[in-house]
Design an enzyme around this catalytic site. Structure first.
Site, PDB file in Angstrom:
ATOM      1  N   ARG A 101      26.281 -26.545 -35.034  1.00  0.00           N
ATOM      2  CA  ARG A 101      25.881 -27.153 -36.311  1.00  0.00           C
ATOM      3  C   ARG A 101      26.357 -26.203 -37.404  1.00  0.00           C
ATOM      4  NH1 ARG A 101      20.341 -30.146 -38.104  1.00  0.00           N
ATOM      5  NH2 ARG A 101      21.393 -31.672 -36.807  1.00  0.00           N
ATOM      6  N   HIS A 128      28.381 -36.564 -38.181  1.00  0.00           N
ATOM      7  CA  HIS A 128      27.271 -36.270 -37.264  1.00  0.00           C
ATOM      8  C   HIS A 128      27.429 -37.201 -36.060  1.00  0.00           C
ATOM      9  CE1 HIS A 128      23.558 -34.779 -35.869  1.00  0.00           C
ATOM     10  NE2 HIS A 128      22.708 -35.258 -36.750  1.00  0.00           N
ATOM     11  N   GLN A 131      24.530 -38.118 -33.552  1.00  0.00           N
ATOM     12  CA  GLN A 131      23.551 -39.024 -34.146  1.00  0.00           C
ATOM     13  C   GLN A 131      24.020 -40.476 -33.987  1.00  0.00           C
ATOM     14  OE1 GLN A 131      20.491 -38.250 -35.934  1.00  0.00           O
ATOM     15  NE2 GLN A 131      20.285 -40.423 -35.547  1.00  0.00           N
ATOM     16  N   ASP A 221      19.161 -42.512 -45.045  1.00  0.00           N
ATOM     17  CA  ASP A 221      19.103 -41.062 -44.808  1.00  0.00           C
ATOM     18  C   ASP A 221      18.684 -40.431 -46.132  1.00  0.00           C
ATOM     19  OD1 ASP A 221      19.465 -38.466 -43.834  1.00  0.00           O
ATOM     20  OD2 ASP A 221      21.660 -38.516 -43.950  1.00  0.00           O
ATOM     21  N   CYS A 261      17.924 -41.375 -39.507  1.00  0.00           N
ATOM     22  CA  CYS A 261      18.236 -40.286 -38.574  1.00  0.00           C
ATOM     23  C   CYS A 261      17.130 -39.233 -38.528  1.00  0.00           C
ATOM     24  CB  CYS A 261      19.565 -39.650 -38.938  1.00  0.00           C
ATOM     25  SG  CYS A 261      19.640 -39.058 -40.632  1.00  0.00           S
ATOM     26  N   ARG A 289      18.288 -39.613 -29.166  1.00  0.00           N
ATOM     27  CA  ARG A 289      19.212 -38.479 -29.313  1.00  0.00           C
ATOM     28  C   ARG A 289      19.410 -37.799 -27.954  1.00  0.00           C
ATOM     29  NH1 ARG A 289      20.159 -35.972 -34.068  1.00  0.00           N
ATOM     30  NH2 ARG A 289      21.696 -34.926 -32.766  1.00  0.00           N
TER      31      ARG A 289
HETATM   32  N1   CP Z   1      18.773 -36.140 -37.113  1.00  0.00           N
HETATM   33  C1   CP Z   1      18.951 -34.844 -36.909  1.00  0.00           C
HETATM   34  O1   CP Z   1      20.042 -34.357 -36.673  1.00  0.00           O
HETATM   35  O2   CP Z   1      17.800 -34.104 -36.988  1.00  0.00           O
HETATM   36  P1   CP Z   1      17.696 -32.519 -36.944  1.00  0.00           P
HETATM   37  O3   CP Z   1      18.274 -32.006 -38.242  1.00  0.00           O
HETATM   38  O4   CP Z   1      16.235 -32.230 -36.808  1.00  0.00           O
HETATM   39  O5   CP Z   1      18.488 -32.003 -35.783  1.00  0.00           O
HETATM   40  N1  NVA Z   2      22.529 -36.036 -44.121  1.00  0.00           N
HETATM   41  C1  NVA Z   2      21.536 -35.154 -43.560  1.00  0.00           C
HETATM   42  C2  NVA Z   2      21.337 -35.445 -42.122  1.00  0.00           C
HETATM   43  C3  NVA Z   2      20.310 -34.612 -41.427  1.00  0.00           C
HETATM   44  C4  NVA Z   2      20.168 -34.934 -39.967  1.00  0.00           C
HETATM   45  C5  NVA Z   2      21.965 -33.709 -43.781  1.00  0.00           C
HETATM   46  O1  NVA Z   2      23.160 -33.419 -43.624  1.00  0.00           O
HETATM   47  O2  NVA Z   2      21.124 -32.892 -44.140  1.00  0.00           O
END
Ligand code: CP
Ligand code: NVA
Length: 311
Positions: A101, A128, A131, A221, A261, A289
């Site tokens: 990440r 992502h 997701q 989101d 998400c 997930r």
């Molecule tokens: N949806 C998602 O990726 O959640 P987290 O940021 O908790 O991993």
């Molecule tokens: N768009 C959000 C998604 C989190 C899972 C972010 O990037 O923070």
């Protein structure tokens, strides 16, 4: 070497096989069967941003498959203690894959560029993809099939929206983004989607009520993603007419399902009554997930098992 930096790294056939594998592994788990498909395999989780779902679903999923995972905190010094090549080539001798990440998509590309181990994108500013796998699994469970479904994303044309637009193109689903002016998906991303999938049915509208009219699933989101905190006030103003609330839901077919998400800012992009309402699949979506990523992990690291167990 097979990486999963974005859904562009796999074909529609690969995607369908991953989804079918996820379904088989999920059914087995429900029956109390946890086959050790990835016994003795180890993945690392290298995270530059916070996470609940992505981290825990990969760790739990890997454990259920008989493997191990290592969460790497900031003390490993990625990008700080040594060169990217030294870091990556050493890590690749210890683990079978890394889930990353990163703040910048270029960071996961850099990690993958050494081909030291398969790299899985656990969220970047650009997309992502893990997701999106879970989201399609959720839609498939809700309707019996994702074929021909219309997914409407109300909100920012961000990393989540971009992966959804691409996965819909790959599966011949219709995708609509309803966003304020200036918050569309990146034009270079969309050009890549159109080049790879010329028949993709993707549209961008600025009227959320018009967008949800034929929706099978409505997705939202946060208005302010991780790393955009300095823009929060401006974003609240820009997105104020794009809240997923009861009024907007009433503009959609009564059969429409609601997705997010997570994490959500309740009362901002979505109201409590919608997130907790009868049309919401959001909690099951988060649970998916793990199942979707188990499908991905088996596809990447346990391909032989798929040949014998997934049709
Ligand atoms: N949806 C998602 O990726 O959640 P987290 O940021 O908790 O991993
Ligand atoms: N768009 C959000 C998604 C989190 C899972 C972010 O990037 O923070």
């Amino acid at each position: 070497m097979q990486h999963f930096l974005s859904l562009f790294d796999i074909s529609p056939d690969d995607l369908q096989l991953i989804l079918r594998t996820a379904g088989v592994v999920k059914q087995k788990l429900a029956a109390g069967d946890r086959p050790n498909i990835l016994k003795n395999q180890v993945i690392a989780l290298l995270f530059e941003k916070p996470s609940l779902r992505t981290r825990v679903s990969f760790e739990a999923g890997m454990a259920q498959l008989g493997g191990e995972s290592l969460f790497l905190g900031s003390d490993v010094g990625w990008g700080k203690r040594e060169s990217p090549s030294d870091f990556t080539n050493v890590l690749g001798q210890f683990v079978d894959a890394v889930v990353c990440r990163a703040k910048q998509h270029a960071q996961v590309e850099l990690l993958a560029s050494f081909n030291a181990m398969p790299v899985i994108n656990g969220l970047t500013d650009r997309c992502h993809p893990c997701q999106a796998l879970a989201d399609i699994l959720t839609i498939e469970e809700a309707f019996g099939s994702y074929a021909g479904k219309h997914l409407v994303f109300v909100g920012d044309g961000n990393n989540v929206a971009q992966s959804l637009a691409l996965i819909c193109a790959m599966l011949k689903m219709r995708f609509t983004l309803a966003c304020p002016d200036g918050y569309e998906m990146e034009s270079d991303w969309m050009a890549m989607v159109q080049a790879a999938y010329p028949d993709a049915e993707i549209e961008t509208l600025h009227d959320p009520a018009a967008a949800v009219k034929t929706a099978d699933a409505i997705y939202t989101d946060v208005w302010t993603s991780m790393g955009q905190e300095a823009e929060m006030v401006a974003r609240r103003q820009a997105f104020k007419d794009f809240q997923l609330n009861k009024t907007l839901l009433q503009a959609a077919p009564t059969s429409a399902r609601v997705l997010h998400c997570l994490p959500a800012v309740r009362g901002e992009e979505i109201t409590d009554e919608v997130i907790d309402g009868d049309q919401s699949d959001i909690v099951r979506q988060a649970g998916n997930r793990m199942h979707a990523q188990k499908g991905l992990l088996v596809w990447m690291l346990g391909r032989d098992w798929i040949g014998k167990n997934v049709v």
